[in-house]
Design an enzyme around this catalytic site. Structure first.
Site, PDB file in Angstrom:
ATOM      1  N   THR A 145       0.831  -1.203   0.000  1.00  0.00           N
ATOM      2  CA  THR A 145       0.000   0.000   0.000  1.00  0.00           C
ATOM      3  C   THR A 145       0.864   1.251   0.000  1.00  0.00           C
ATOM      4  O   THR A 145       1.735   1.417   0.854  1.00  0.00           O
ATOM      5  CB  THR A 145      -0.900   0.003   1.256  1.00  0.00           C
ATOM      6  OG1 THR A 145      -1.680  -1.188   1.274  1.00  0.00           O
ATOM      7  CG2 THR A 145      -1.804   1.218   1.272  1.00  0.00           C
ATOM      8  N   GLU A 146       0.627   2.138  -0.977  1.00  0.00           N
ATOM      9  CA  GLU A 146       1.362   3.406  -1.091  1.00  0.00           C
ATOM     10  C   GLU A 146       2.875   3.214  -1.092  1.00  0.00           C
ATOM     11  O   GLU A 146       3.621   4.085  -0.672  1.00  0.00           O
ATOM     12  CB  GLU A 146       0.961   4.359   0.041  1.00  0.00           C
ATOM     13  CG  GLU A 146      -0.532   4.602   0.151  1.00  0.00           C
ATOM     14  CD  GLU A 146      -1.134   5.244  -1.101  1.00  0.00           C
ATOM     15  OE1 GLU A 146      -0.389   5.894  -1.844  1.00  0.00           O
ATOM     16  OE2 GLU A 146      -2.350   5.103  -1.317  1.00  0.00           O
ATOM     17  N   LEU A 147       3.319   2.046  -1.568  1.00  0.00           N
ATOM     18  CA  LEU A 147       4.745   1.684  -1.641  1.00  0.00           C
ATOM     19  C   LEU A 147       5.433   1.714  -0.272  1.00  0.00           C
ATOM     20  O   LEU A 147       6.646   1.917  -0.172  1.00  0.00           O
ATOM     21  CB  LEU A 147       5.496   2.610  -2.615  1.00  0.00           C
ATOM     22  CG  LEU A 147       5.015   2.595  -4.066  1.00  0.00           C
ATOM     23  CD1 LEU A 147       5.946   3.425  -4.943  1.00  0.00           C
ATOM     24  CD2 LEU A 147       4.901   1.178  -4.618  1.00  0.00           C
TER      25      LEU A 147
END
Length: 516
Positions: A145-147
């Site tokens: 998630t979101e890197l």
């Protein structure tokens, strides 16, 4: 020879029903279906569907030499199946070309990797099953998630069988190193790392149609020249962006579709190829290990997790949510499972951010709420109702004092929000004044009221008043202990003064109620 990897993210955010005035216990349905339908359909018509057609045409026109990768959360796929089923059909057509790879991620686009390892593993498995069910692919490369990434997450990812992961190019981690290489994890050396090139990605996502940008207008030949002019040893450029950049963030009128269509032609002139992540992993070797002791991400200037967990509101909400994870996983109720996934979406915590300046403008742009405090109030109302439902099905085997305390706090939201607001303001003031060494006392937080009848005793209560702002939530018991000597002092001088001293307990009672 250089390689470009295009990655597109879809994680459609969710709105909660009656987001300002959710009535706890009145019903258990939290969603605004009309708003969801409107948002998803509009974005799909303006962005997702025409972008899919554009990519399909590019693959056919370039002899399958143009390749891309998608990261789509399970919850986004659920809503797209419900509201825009034609999008799923067009994705299946893209997958059939063999030029599109699907990445693994958390099913709910959640923060579970930071709070609940068991939930994290369960979500990744559920997501990959959904991808295989719809598109017939088993994801081989992971993106969180979101890197969000650190050494602990790397160990969990490698243990699940992935050979590579994609993360951000945080400067505080990379230092002098370039993101245009393949790296390996320090905690799991066999796990390869591909880093997003933030500058080149944002040139397309955010700056493409900005006439005030120094490089405006951006053309395909100019962009490919930038990549070609990179040092020869920098052979990998990872371009990661939200899929709604095409047609939504950058409107069709800006020429964004024509820009993307022209990239393969100019890339071929410089022997620049388009690869999938799996091809990169099989053809390139890591140049060094990358140690990431603290979580980093691709969001905000800090490139850390402060976008979702940077203040007391966000931390409290996340802590309470994941405190019931084990019991939710024991549930068999389909509605509870679905609500659990939707409540984990990282966007809910993103809306609670109290950041300012450029970061703050991004947060407020995406949020459906008029303030972070409204977002927190609504979320906690929904969460308390959800926790009650879970408790009814699977009562905790331990003391429920913490849960009951939470429910009581939520039912008095106005007082709670005011208190947390003062805490956030004081922390912000301290941070702003940190560089000058000036730490002013927060005057917005009233000190406990202690009435002293005799003016000659003013020196003794002065000390507790200075300490009160530093310990705003000091238990009432401690105040009582401190005031005990004040009772004895008048008693020694003359007994008639005991009558005014007896008024002190009456002043304490309002303070104790306020602390609750």
């Amino acid at each position: 020879m250089k390689a470009i990897c295009f990655y597109f993210q879809i994680h459609q955010p969710f709105r909660l029903k009656h987001y300002r005035f959710f009535d706890i216990g009145n019903d258990h349905y939290y969603y605004d279906d009309f708003a969801d339908d409107d948002i998803i359909t509009r974005i799909a018509q303006r962005s997702y569907l025409p972008a899919n057609q554009m990519l399909l045409d590019m693959i056919k026109e370039n002899g399958k030499k143009f390749k891309v990768a998608f990261s789509i959360s399970g919850t986004a796929l659920e809503q797209l199946e419900q509201y825009v089923p034609e999008f799923i059909d067009s994705m299946k057509e893209l997958a059939a070309t063999g030029c599109v790879e699907f990445l693994s991620e958390t099913y709910a686009h959640s923060l579970s990797s930071l709070y609940d390892p068991d939930e994290f593993v369960a979500q990744v498995k559920a997501h990959d099953q959904k991808i295989y069910q719809l598109f017939g692919q088993k994801p081989k490369v992971f993106r969180n998630t979101e890197l969000i990434y650190d050494d602990d997450i790397a160990s969990m990812v490698y243990a699940m069988g992935f050979k590579a992961a994609i993360t951000a190019d945080a400067k505080h981690v990379l230092g002098w190193r370039s993101p245009n290489f393949l790296y390996s994890s320090a905690s799991a050396p066999k796990l390869k790392l591909m880093l997003k090139n933030g500058k080149l990605s944002d040139d397309i996502s955010f700056r493409f149609s900005n006439p005030e940008w120094a490089s405006y207008p951006l053309t395909a030949d100019k962009y490919i020249n930038w990549i070609n002019e990179l040092p020869q040893e920098e052979q990998l450029v990872n371009l990661f962006m939200n899929y709604d950049a095409f047609g939504e963030l950058q409107p069709r009128e800006s020429g964004i579709f024509e820009f993307i269509k022209a990239l393969p032609r100019f890339a071929a002139e410089h022997d620049i190829q388009f690869w999938t992540p799996s091809e990169v992993v099989s053809k390139f070797k890591p140049v060094a290990e990358l140690a990431v002791p603290y979580p980093m991400s691709w969001t905000d200037e800090a490139r850390d997790t402060s976008a979702w967990l940077g203040n007391t509101l966000q931390q409290e909400a996340a802590k309470k949510l994941y405190s019931i994870g084990e019991r939710v996983r024991l549930c068999t109720d389909r509605r509870i499972k679905q609500d659990w996934n939707y409540l984990q979406a990282s966007d809910h915590f993103f809306y609670m951010s109290t950041k300012h300046n450029d970061d703050g403008s991004v947060h407020s742009h995406y949020s459906p709420y008029d303030s972070p405090y409204t977002a927190f109030t609504n979320y906690m109302n929904v969460l308390s109702d959800f926790m009650t439902r879970v408790e009814e099905q699977y009562p905790a085997s331990i003391d429920n004092e913490e849960l009951n305390s939470l429910l009581l706090t939520i039912r008095n939201q106005e007082q709670e929000i005011e208190r947390l607001h003062r805490e956030v303001e004081m922390m912000r003031n301290n941070i702003v004044n940190d560089t000058t060494g000036d730490f002013p006392i927060d005057e917005t937080e009233p000190a406990p009221v202690v009435e002293e009848p005799a003016p000659k005793e003013e020196k003794k209560p002065a000390a507790p008043k200075k300490k009160a702002p530093a310990k705003k939530e000091a238990p009432a018991k401690k105040e009582t202990a401190k005031k005990a000597p004040a009772k004895k002092a008048p008693a020694k001088k003359e007994t008639p003064k005991k009558a005014p001293a007896a008024k002190k307990p009456a002043a304490k009672k309002p303070a104790a109620k306020k602390a609750k």
